[in-house]
Design an enzyme around this catalytic site. Structure first.
Site, PDB file in Angstrom:
ATOM      1  CG  HIS A 239      -9.498  34.973  -3.770  1.00 31.18           C
ATOM      2  ND1 HIS A 239      -9.827  33.904  -2.967  1.00 31.18           N
ATOM      3  CD2 HIS A 239     -10.671  35.495  -4.214  1.00 31.18           C
ATOM      4  CE1 HIS A 239     -11.139  33.793  -2.912  1.00 31.18           C
ATOM      5  NE2 HIS A 239     -11.681  34.756  -3.664  1.00 31.18           N
TER       6      HIS A 239
ATOM      7  N   GLY B   3       0.801  -1.223   0.000  1.00 34.73           N
ATOM      8  CA  GLY B   3       0.000   0.000   0.000  1.00 34.73           C
ATOM      9  C   GLY B   3       0.826   1.262   0.000  1.00 34.73           C
TER      10      GLY B   3
END
Length: 511
Positions: free
Chosen positions: A489, A225
């Protein structure tokens, strides 16, 4: 304010350099310059011979030529780029990207106002797209060799003596004998075998075979994993396979931070991948058209036997130096078959250096590249630098996982007083508008100085976002330093800024 930042950063830089991962040694920079004694005498001898044309090797060769060294690179694969470009990083990213596009179109367009029908996988075309990307990039390295006047020897190299390498040519290339004043071993790594399990690259496959399956299996079991296992498991799960990951450890993700590992398991499980942690493989054998797998849960000792169409063995990699003749030279190696070197990448034979997967540290292409540059600069200029506290790692699942610096567990073990700052992508405007807002950013800072110690993230484009964090760690920034930088932003990078703010002053703005 600047003086306080400088003092704080200098103090913490000294403290943090002690926090080396046990397998990595700090690179040290010599103050004095050396004479250019590495240059050849002009009698056909090379200044530098690089053995291996992977990320570390080809970068070292190019940098050597750029610094004026007469350079030759020996590669036995027949194409440059090593495991990464041919059967690793690059082809896997092609499949990860295209399988993600397919999965998104098939399952995630209706809520976005896009009606699509009749979507199907053309696996042969997907494989061709992958192969075309690889071919383009490998030929690109050959072009860079020509541009920088690096000689390229196609063949298998073996040391005759410390100054001489014998090369047996391949693909029609002639055999040759190379004499050089300096050698760099950059032979990389190979798949780590699992005892008692035979990889045939058809039913029981390594990562190499998993990149070239001819059809989508109905069921796939992934042994391991870690990064490779979860990336390839994600590819085939998106394309329609029922994927089960068998992991020996209690959690997936290998060395990643525990909180990020938990988030990864939760998110990937929602995508349909099943996890069997704390579980060991007892046996695996091909049985007709399937593979019979026997596993045991180590918590309750319960055994289970089942059939799977394909078993992917992804338990890691081991250094590859076979046939190089290092034992004949008496070059020192550790119990894991890694070549031992000093802080300037020198073996116990000083003019023979080693970089990348063949030696200590994380097996990452970008780490090998930086070591290649540093090793060559030690040869040509007497100084080089790699900061082993600032080697980022990325897992290209969706969402991506990325980290740099120490984990919270490491901070605890080291007795460091620390603070944590986190910010979820569910509160990030760009992630929300993209309808892709799973995950978070986690920041670890020194409680006394605010200096960054580690940054860990799972979320959209985490592999791109980790670059800012790596730069901040490299230059000893504090969480406040990053939090006060104006971030555009709306962007995903604002999640990093907000996590830094949370670590610095205890509160983010938007969460």
């Amino acid at each position: 304010m600047l003086n306080s930042v400088i003092k704080r950063s200098a103090l913490c830089r000294f403290k943090f350099t002690c926090l080396q991962v046990s397998e990595c040694r700090p690179a040290q920079i010599e103050i004095s310059k050396r004479l250019y004694s590495a240059k050849a005498s002009g009698n056909g001898e090379y200044d530098l011979c690089v053995i291996g044309g992977g990320p570390g090797g080809y970068v070292a060769a190019i940098r050597g030529a750029q610094l004026g060294l007469k350079t030759i690179c020996v590669e036995k694969r027949g194409t440059l780029g090593g495991t990464c470009l041919n059967v690793g990083c690059i082809p896997s990213k092609a499949l990860l990207n295209n399988s993600h596009i397919y999965h998104t179109v098939k399952h995630d367009t209706k809520r976005r106002g896009i009606d699509v029908s009749g979507v199907s996988v053309n696996l042969s075309q997907m494989m061709k797209a992958k192969d075309d990307s690889v071919k383009s990039l490998t030929s690109g390295i050959e072009y860079l060799f020509k541009k920088n006047k690096v000689e390229y020897a196609k063949g298998t190299g073996s040391f005759i003596d410390p100054q001489t390498l014998s090369v047996k040519g391949i693909d029609g290339a002639a055999d040759q004998t190379i004499k050089a004043k300096n050698f760099i071993i950059a032979t990389g790594s190979e798949v780590k075998p699992f005892p008692g399990v035979t990889i045939d690259e058809k039913k029981i496959v390594s990562s190499t075979g998993a990149l070239s399956l001819s059809e989508v299996p109905k069921k796939m079991t992934v042994l391991g994993g870690g990064i490779i296992g979860l990336e390839m498991g994600s590819v085939w799960s998106r394309l329609g396979a029922e994927v089960t990951v068998v992991e020996f450890l209690p959690a997936v993700g290998g060395p990643m931070d525990a909180d990020i590992s938990k988030a990864l398991s939760r998110i990937i499980s929602k995508q349909g991948i099943k996890f069997k942690t704390s579980t060991k493989l007892l046996s695996a054998k091909v049985n007709g058209d399937s593979v019979e797998v026997e596993i045991e849960n180590m918590k309750n000792n319960k055994r289970e036997t089942y059939q799977t169409d394909v078993l992917l063995v992804a338990i890691g990699r081991v250094p590859y130096t076979e046939g190089l003749g290092l034992d004949k030279l008496g070059i020192s190696m550790d119990k894991s078959n890694r070549v031992i070197m000093d802080s300037e990448y020198r073996t116990n034979i000083p003019h023979i250096r080693v970089i990348g997967d063949a030696t200590l540290g994380p097996m990452l292409a970008h780490k090998a590249e930086d070591e290649g540059i540093a090793a060559v600069e030690y040869i040509a200029k007497g100084q080089g630098h790699v900061n082993y506290n600032c080697i980022p790692a990325v897992m290209y699942t969706h969402p991506e996982v990325a980290w740099v610096g120490i984990t919270e567990q490491k901070a605890k073990e080291s007795g460091i007083k620390y603070r944590i700052g986190t910010f979820p992508f569910s509160a990030n405007s760009r992630a929300k508008t993209n309808m892709d807002a799973d995950g978070l950013v986690k920041v670890i800072v020194d409680a006394e100085t605010d200096r960054l110690l580690g940054v860990h993230m799972i979320g959209p484009m985490a592999g791109e976002l980790i670059g800012e964090a790596t730069l901040a760690l490299e230059y000893g920034a504090s969480a406040e330093d990053v939090a006060r930088v104006c971030h555009a932003h709306p962007t995903l990078s604002e999640a990093t800024k907000e996590a830094m703010m949370a670590a610095w002053c205890g509160k983010s703005i938007h969460f």
